[in-house]
Design an enzyme around this catalytic site. Structure first.
Site, mmCIF file in Angstrom:
data_model
loop_
_atom_site.group_PDB
_atom_site.id
_atom_site.type_symbol
_atom_site.label_atom_id
_atom_site.label_comp_id
_atom_site.label_asym_id
_atom_site.label_seq_id
_atom_site.Cartn_x
_atom_site.Cartn_y
_atom_site.Cartn_z
ATOM 1 N N ASP A 134 -6.047 5.040 9.786
ATOM 2 C CA ASP A 134 -7.451 5.188 9.388
ATOM 3 C C ASP A 134 -7.970 3.935 8.698
ATOM 4 O O ASP A 134 -9.145 3.619 8.747
ATOM 5 C CB ASP A 134 -7.608 6.347 8.392
ATOM 6 N N HIS B 45 0.799 -1.221 0.000
ATOM 7 C CA HIS B 45 0.000 0.000 0.000
ATOM 8 C C HIS B 45 0.831 1.270 0.000
ATOM 9 O O HIS B 45 0.356 2.343 0.371
ATOM 10 C CB HIS B 45 -1.030 -0.032 1.135
ATOM 11 N N GLU C 214 -9.590 14.311 14.292
ATOM 12 C CA GLU C 214 -9.059 14.487 12.944
ATOM 13 C C GLU C 214 -9.759 15.683 12.297
ATOM 14 O O GLU C 214 -10.452 16.439 12.986
ATOM 15 C CB GLU C 214 -9.250 13.214 12.095
HETATM 16 C C1 FAD Z 1 -5.862 3.398 1.610
HETATM 17 C C2 FAD Z 1 -4.679 3.739 2.474
HETATM 18 C C3 FAD Z 1 -4.887 4.328 3.690
HETATM 19 C C4 FAD Z 1 -3.802 4.674 4.502
HETATM 20 N N1 FAD Z 1 -4.050 5.232 5.717
HETATM 21 C C5 FAD Z 1 -3.024 5.535 6.528
HETATM 22 C C6 FAD Z 1 -3.261 6.108 7.797
HETATM 23 O O1 FAD Z 1 -4.388 6.381 8.177
HETATM 24 N N2 FAD Z 1 -2.186 6.366 8.593
HETATM 25 C C7 FAD Z 1 -0.911 6.068 8.212
HETATM 26 O O2 FAD Z 1 -0.016 6.271 8.996
HETATM 27 N N3 FAD Z 1 -0.672 5.544 7.005
HETATM 28 C C8 FAD Z 1 -1.697 5.287 6.154
HETATM 29 N N4 FAD Z 1 -1.435 4.761 4.924
HETATM 30 C C9 FAD Z 1 -0.033 4.584 4.503
HETATM 31 C C10 FAD Z 1 0.507 3.251 4.973
HETATM 32 O O3 FAD Z 1 0.697 3.229 6.361
HETATM 33 C C11 FAD Z 1 1.875 2.974 4.351
HETATM 34 O O4 FAD Z 1 1.804 3.072 2.960
HETATM 35 C C12 FAD Z 1 2.351 1.581 4.732
HETATM 36 O O5 FAD Z 1 3.676 1.426 4.337
HETATM 37 C C13 FAD Z 1 1.493 0.561 4.053
HETATM 38 O O6 FAD Z 1 1.667 -0.682 4.652
HETATM 39 P P1 FAD Z 1 1.954 -1.950 3.768
HETATM 40 O O7 FAD Z 1 1.881 -3.078 4.694
HETATM 41 O O8 FAD Z 1 1.091 -2.010 2.573
HETATM 42 O O9 FAD Z 1 3.456 -1.623 3.388
HETATM 43 P P2 FAD Z 1 4.240 -1.845 2.013
HETATM 44 O O10 FAD Z 1 3.792 -0.835 1.038
HETATM 45 O O11 FAD Z 1 4.163 -3.256 1.610
HETATM 46 O O12 FAD Z 1 5.723 -1.499 2.511
HETATM 47 C C14 FAD Z 1 6.073 -0.212 2.934
HETATM 48 C C15 FAD Z 1 7.582 -0.150 3.232
HETATM 49 O O13 FAD Z 1 7.852 -0.904 4.410
HETATM 50 C C16 FAD Z 1 8.718 -1.978 4.109
HETATM 51 N N5 FAD Z 1 8.207 -3.133 4.852
HETATM 52 C C17 FAD Z 1 7.070 -3.830 4.632
HETATM 53 N N6 FAD Z 1 6.944 -4.808 5.541
HETATM 54 C C18 FAD Z 1 8.016 -4.724 6.349
HETATM 55 C C19 FAD Z 1 8.470 -5.470 7.479
HETATM 56 N N7 FAD Z 1 7.773 -6.500 7.960
HETATM 57 N N8 FAD Z 1 9.628 -5.099 8.076
HETATM 58 C C20 FAD Z 1 10.350 -4.040 7.607
HETATM 59 N N9 FAD Z 1 9.967 -3.325 6.543
HETATM 60 C C21 FAD Z 1 8.819 -3.652 5.924
HETATM 61 C C22 FAD Z 1 8.671 -2.162 2.610
HETATM 62 O O14 FAD Z 1 9.846 -2.716 2.083
HETATM 63 C C23 FAD Z 1 8.458 -0.739 2.149
HETATM 64 O O15 FAD Z 1 9.668 -0.061 2.099
HETATM 65 C C24 FAD Z 1 -2.485 4.424 4.078
HETATM 66 C C25 FAD Z 1 -2.280 3.840 2.833
HETATM 67 C C26 FAD Z 1 -3.360 3.506 2.024
HETATM 68 C C27 FAD Z 1 -3.119 2.930 0.696
#
Ligand code: FAD
Ligand code: NAG
Ligand code: NAG
Length: 535
Positions: A164, A91, A292
């Site tokens: 969120d 994400h 918020e």
């Molecule tokens: C619809 C939506 C709503 C969102 N709402 C919020 C919000 O309310 N508050 C907020 O703070 N953020 C929010 N985000 C952003 C979100 O927190 C970040 O994009 C987060 O990185 C997404 O998590 P993911 O598991 O998909 O990570 P990924 O996109 O898979 O990874 C993000 C980064 O972390 C690294 N990573 C992944 N897993 C691990 C692990 N286990 N150990 C070490 N590194 C790792 C990856 O290599 C990459 O660099 C939102 C994003 C979306 C798309």
């Protein structure tokens, strides 16, 4: 199917094996965990942002932390450069979880690829356990927050700081910060972690906390995946509230809106007076548990407002107010309660509202259970999906803006740059208390005690996203020339100089930690911070 007695999968593996990857990997036990089929590769090449396409040589599907450690050992010892990116739920919006020509670890394999919607997924649940006494939960780094919530609720408990949206992984949000309306009180999610299991860039499996390997602990939290892969996090719990009284208040004056938000985050949970209390008469408050806010620019169709919050009639009134004022601001607050506090909830909210300066008559109230409240964005997602508007480009920009400059930001950005060219998607604005952040962690925030998080969560067509990105750059330039010292959240930087500037006084420590935990710069190359070994 067999070919002269050899399983086709092996032939396939050799045949398809990308010549870019070293032989050590193919000959190793963990080779069976490697996927190179086009569908899996394609899925790992892009993310929620749909702005990048970074094709990995392979996707790794681990069954345990050991698999991950072995992969990292092979990569670390190889004479050839192999990069490795853990991918949580993908994400990110700028390919942060990608590894062009390297290996993407599909972290969700650890929990059996659950979708997050299962009432109970045995494999996923096996990697979540609530401690004896209920002070914390141990969750796999690949777990979605919605899965953690479901499991802890069985004990009447829940984490206290959220995002969120709950379909994000523990490892993914802890690599950034993890923010929502509870962060003003409890701090971001990274401030609510007791212990981590981490696989470093040398393939070492280490446990860390404030007392044990503290440097690694602080490095990894907010560390953008640069120091290790989080395979387990121990997360603080509290008794889960039963119900949530949820209000939305409409403002036409930005200064009144932000002043009220700042007042609300100065109140602590048990009704002790905040520092602005003297201005607000000598009165004791029970504050909101969640604060918020959002900005709506210009004419929005009445149908955009229609929701469980706003009736057809309310929507018309709000849309007309917005049209009249060019922009309106919506403060969102929630107070948690249970059966014991139910008799006074009405009164508690009333008392608080009495001293807020929203437009008279523009207060809207909802009452929902805790899961319904926390999982509110899911509804919007399903709606967008059904209209084909979820899997579209998302040129997002998230900024932290120092409190003393938020009015200038409003004039220059909300009422300036953004007013000129509208885009689709919510604009979030709410303040946070810096004293809930730990300076030793890798995340960076502005220097002021209170700063605002601003999220431009825009959606676009495949044709238009570059225009929006140009606008993002214009916003950053505006802040630069006006001397508004913003920091990017979920940062996306163009090169080394920008990263050094982003980290500011923390850059030295960041680099030192990289040398200690991932000297070959194997981990999370998609962040674009290091493109070659540092030691
Ligand atoms: C619809 C939506 C709503 C969102 N709402 C919020 C919000 O309310 N508050 C907020 O703070 N953020 C929010 N985000 C952003 C979100 O927190 C970040 O994009 C987060 O990185 C997404 O998590 P993911 O598991 O998909 O990570 P990924 O996109 O898979 O990874 C993000 C980064 O972390 C690294 N990573 C992944 N897993 C691990 C692990 N286990 N150990 C070490 N590194 C790792 C990856 O290599 C990459 O660099 C939102 C994003 C979306 C798309
Ligand atoms: C999980 O997804 C991966 C692709 O990343 C796939 O190779 C694997 O077979 C899936 N596992 C299960 C149990 O479905
Ligand atoms: C703003 O809109 C105008 C036309 O309405 C367009 O020409 C211009 O490229 C847009 N600018 C940005 C940054 O989107």
């Amino acid at each position: 199917m067999f070919l002269v007695g050899i399983p086709i999968s092996i032939v396939g593996l050799q045949g398809l094996w990308p010549c870019g990857l070293p032989h050590e990997l193919t000959s190793h036990d963990i080779a069976t965990r490697i996927r190179v089929d086009p569908k899996t590769i394609a899925a790992a090449s892009t993310d929620f942002g749909r702005l990048t396409n970074e094709v990995p040589a392979a996707v790794f599907c681990p069954s345990s932390d050991r698999d991950i450690a072995e992969l990292l050992q092979v990569a670390y010892e190889s004479t050839q450069r192999i990069t490795v990116a853990p991918r949580g739920h993908g994400h990110s919006v700028w390919g942060q979880a990608s590894a062009a020509g390297g290996v993407v670890i599909d972290m969700r394999c650890l929990g059996g690829n659950a979708t997050g919607d299962e009432e109970h997924s045995p494999l996923a649940a096996a990697r979540i356990s609530v401690s004896e006494g209920g002070a914390y939960v141990d969750a796999g780094g690949e777990q979605l927050w919605v899965e953690v919530l479901r499991e802890t609720l069985r004990f009447g408990l829940a984490p206290r700081s959220w995002t969120d949206y709950l379909y994000l992984t523990v490892g993914g949000t802890l690599s950034n910060a993890g923010l929502s309306g509870q962060a003003f009180r409890h701090g971001p999610q990274i401030s609510n972690v007791y212990e981590l299991d981490v696989v470093t860039g040398q393939g070492e499996l280490m446990t860390c906390s404030r007392d044990r390997n503290p440097d690694l602990f602080y490095a990894v939290l907010g560390g953008l995946g640069q120091f290790g892969i989080i395979t387990r996090a121990s997360i603080a719990l509290e008794p889960a509230p039963e119900r949530v009284r949820w209000v939305r208040l409409i403002y036409t004056d930005f200064a009144a809106f932000t002043e009220d938000q700042e007042f609300l985050i100065s109140l602590d949970g048990r009704g002790a007076p905040g520092k602005k209390i003297m201005k607000r008469e000598d009165k004791k408050y029970k504050g909101f548990d969640y604060v918020e806010g959002s900005v709506t620019l210009g004419h929005t169709p009445v149908s955009n407002w229609r929701s469980s919050f706003f009736s057809e009639d309310d929507s018309r009134r709000i849309a007309s107010l917005a049209a009249q004022h060019g922009a309106i601001y919506c403060l969102e607050g929630s107070m948690y309660y249970g059966s014991s506090s139910a008799p006074t909830i009405e009164q508690d909210v009333e008392r608080l509202l009495e001293d807020l300066s929203f437009v008279p008559g523009f207060v809207f109230t909802n009452d929902v259970n805790y899961v319904g409240f926390l999982n509110r964005v899911r509804k919007g997602e399903l709606q967008l999906r059904s209209n084909g508007l979820w899997d579209v480009p998302h040129p997002w920009l998230n900024l932290f803006v120092p409190k003393t400059r938020i009015l200038d930001f409003n004039v220059g950005v909300f009422r300036g740059i953004l007013m000129r060219n509208h885009s689709v998607g919510p604009i979030l604005v709410y303040p946070l208390n810096r004293n809930k952040w730990d300076e030793r962690m890798s995340s960076v925030v502005p220097d002021e005690e209170v700063f605002f998080t601003v999220g431009l969560l825009r959606s676009s067509t495949p044709e238009d996203w570059r225009q929006l990105e140009t606008q993002n750059e214009e916003i950053l330039r505006f802040c630069e020339t006006e001397g508004i010292e913003v920091k990017q959240y979920l940062p996306h930087q163009k090169g080394r100089a920008d990263w050094v500037k982003h980290f500011g006084r923390k850059w030295g420590a960041f680099l030192e930690r990289k040398k200690n935990y991932d000297p070959k710069a194997i981990l999370s190359p998609g962040q674009g911070i290091f493109d070659s070994p540092v030691a």
